[in-house]
Design a protein around this motif. Structure first.
Motif, PDB file in Angstrom:
ATOM      1  N   ALA A 105       0.835  -1.210   0.000  1.00 53.49           N
ATOM      2  CA  ALA A 105       0.000   0.000   0.000  1.00 53.49           C
ATOM      3  C   ALA A 105       0.863   1.251   0.000  1.00 53.49           C
ATOM      4  O   ALA A 105       0.349   2.366   0.159  1.00 53.49           O
ATOM      5  N   GLY A 106       2.167   1.077  -0.156  1.00 55.49           N
ATOM      6  CA  GLY A 106       3.055   2.235  -0.268  1.00 55.49           C
ATOM      7  C   GLY A 106       3.769   2.632   1.004  1.00 55.49           C
ATOM      8  O   GLY A 106       4.446   3.662   1.036  1.00 55.49           O
ATOM      9  N   GLN A 107       3.602   1.835   2.086  1.00 58.93           N
ATOM     10  CA  GLN A 107       4.312   2.185   3.324  1.00 58.93           C
ATOM     11  C   GLN A 107       5.804   1.920   3.146  1.00 58.93           C
ATOM     12  O   GLN A 107       6.213   0.834   2.708  1.00 58.93           O
ATOM     13  N   THR A 108       6.610   2.941   3.450  1.00 63.51           N
ATOM     14  CA  THR A 108       8.063   2.796   3.324  1.00 63.51           C
ATOM     15  C   THR A 108       8.778   2.941   4.666  1.00 63.51           C
ATOM     16  O   THR A 108       9.900   2.474   4.817  1.00 63.51           O
ATOM     17  N   VAL A 109       8.140   3.613   5.617  1.00 63.17           N
ATOM     18  CA  VAL A 109       8.711   3.748   6.964  1.00 63.17           C
ATOM     19  C   VAL A 109       7.768   3.015   7.914  1.00 63.17           C
ATOM     20  O   VAL A 109       6.588   3.381   8.032  1.00 63.17           O
ATOM     21  N   PHE A 110       8.311   2.004   8.595  1.00 58.90           N
ATOM     22  CA  PHE A 110       7.445   1.110   9.382  1.00 58.90           C
ATOM     23  C   PHE A 110       7.391   1.550  10.845  1.00 58.90           C
ATOM     24  O   PHE A 110       7.691   0.795  11.765  1.00 58.90           O
ATOM     25  N   HIS A 111       7.014   2.806  10.988  1.00 60.04           N
ATOM     26  CA  HIS A 111       6.671   3.435  12.268  1.00 60.04           C
ATOM     27  C   HIS A 111       5.384   4.197  11.952  1.00 60.04           C
ATOM     28  O   HIS A 111       5.382   5.055  11.065  1.00 60.04           O
ATOM     29  N   ALA A 112       4.313   3.873  12.671  1.00 57.85           N
ATOM     30  CA  ALA A 112       2.999   4.437  12.336  1.00 57.85           C
ATOM     31  C   ALA A 112       3.073   5.949  12.130  1.00 57.85           C
ATOM     32  O   ALA A 112       3.745   6.651  12.892  1.00 57.85           O
ATOM     33  N   HIS A 113       2.406   6.429  11.103  1.00 61.55           N
ATOM     34  CA  HIS A 113       2.371   7.872  10.862  1.00 61.55           C
ATOM     35  C   HIS A 113       1.164   8.230  10.014  1.00 61.55           C
ATOM     36  O   HIS A 113       0.754   7.467   9.139  1.00 61.55           O
ATOM     37  N   ALA A 114       0.630   9.433  10.289  1.00 61.74           N
ATOM     38  CA  ALA A 114      -0.455   9.981   9.480  1.00 61.74           C
ATOM     39  C   ALA A 114       0.125  11.038   8.561  1.00 61.74           C
ATOM     40  O   ALA A 114       0.892  11.903   9.001  1.00 61.74           O
ATOM     41  N   HIS A 115      -0.209  10.946   7.261  1.00 59.14           N
ATOM     42  CA  HIS A 115       0.107  12.025   6.333  1.00 59.14           C
ATOM     43  C   HIS A 115      -1.061  13.019   6.383  1.00 59.14           C
ATOM     44  O   HIS A 115      -2.217  12.607   6.231  1.00 59.14           O
ATOM     45  N   VAL A 116      -0.761  14.298   6.578  1.00 57.70           N
ATOM     46  CA  VAL A 116      -1.767  15.351   6.435  1.00 57.70           C
ATOM     47  C   VAL A 116      -1.463  16.051   5.117  1.00 57.70           C
ATOM     48  O   VAL A 116      -0.392  16.654   4.959  1.00 57.70           O
ATOM     49  N   LEU A 117      -2.399  15.934   4.160  1.00 60.59           N
ATOM     50  CA  LEU A 117      -2.143  16.383   2.786  1.00 60.59           C
ATOM     51  C   LEU A 117      -3.207  17.388   2.345  1.00 60.59           C
ATOM     52  O   LEU A 117      -4.413  17.146   2.545  1.00 60.59           O
TER      53      LEU A 117
END
Ligand code: AMP
Ligand code: ZN
Length: 125
Positions: A105-117
């Motif tokens: 699904a495009g996750q590249t950093v495996f530390h939970a994070h929300a993108h605000v776009l």
């Protein structure tokens, strides 16, 4: 401690010690923070894909939003609250909140994070 538990602990430690966002939390990797709450940090995405592109992360390591929801729902709600506060502060009101979960699904950093776009900034530009 049983062997399985020990192995799991070691795996978790390894993933944390190699985790880019844990290094940002610890200060090992210098980053300018946009905001901070008790359990979250906010910084600009290094490769923005929208006019506003912020990342909201829990300070504690969880590999993705599913693990965060399962183990620390109160911290997840703080991530969501912080993300919407950032949207209120930096966007004109329309925004996307995105949690990529899993490599496919495009996750590249495996530390939970929300993108605000958002492509509509607060000042209207
Ligand atoms: P994801 O692909 O959903 O795992 O999101 C990870 C995001 O982290 C990507 O959008 C990257 O551009 C961003 N990123 C990677 N390294 C850094 C960094 N050092 N500082 C800020 N953002 C970063
Ligand atoms: Zn981490």
């Amino acid at each position: 401690m049983e062997l399985a538990a020990l192995t799991k602990t070691r795996l978790i430690d390894m993933s944390e010690s190699n985790c880019l966002f844990c290094k940002i939390v610890s200060g090992e990797m210098a980053t300018e923070f946009v905001a901070e709450t008790d359990n979250t940090l906010v910084f600009k995405d290094i490769w923005p894909v929208a006019k506003v592109h912020l990342l909201v992360i829990p300070k504690q390591h969880y590999s993705d939003v599913a693990e965060l929801a399962q183990n620390a729902p109160v911290i997840l709600s703080e991530v969501l609250k912080t993300a919407t506060e950032m949207a209120r502060e930096y966007t004109a009101g329309s925004f996307k909140l995105q949690f990529n979960t899993g490599a496919e699904a495009g996750q590249t950093v495996f530390h939970a994070h929300a993108h605000v776009l958002s492509d509509t900034e607060k000042d209207g530009s």
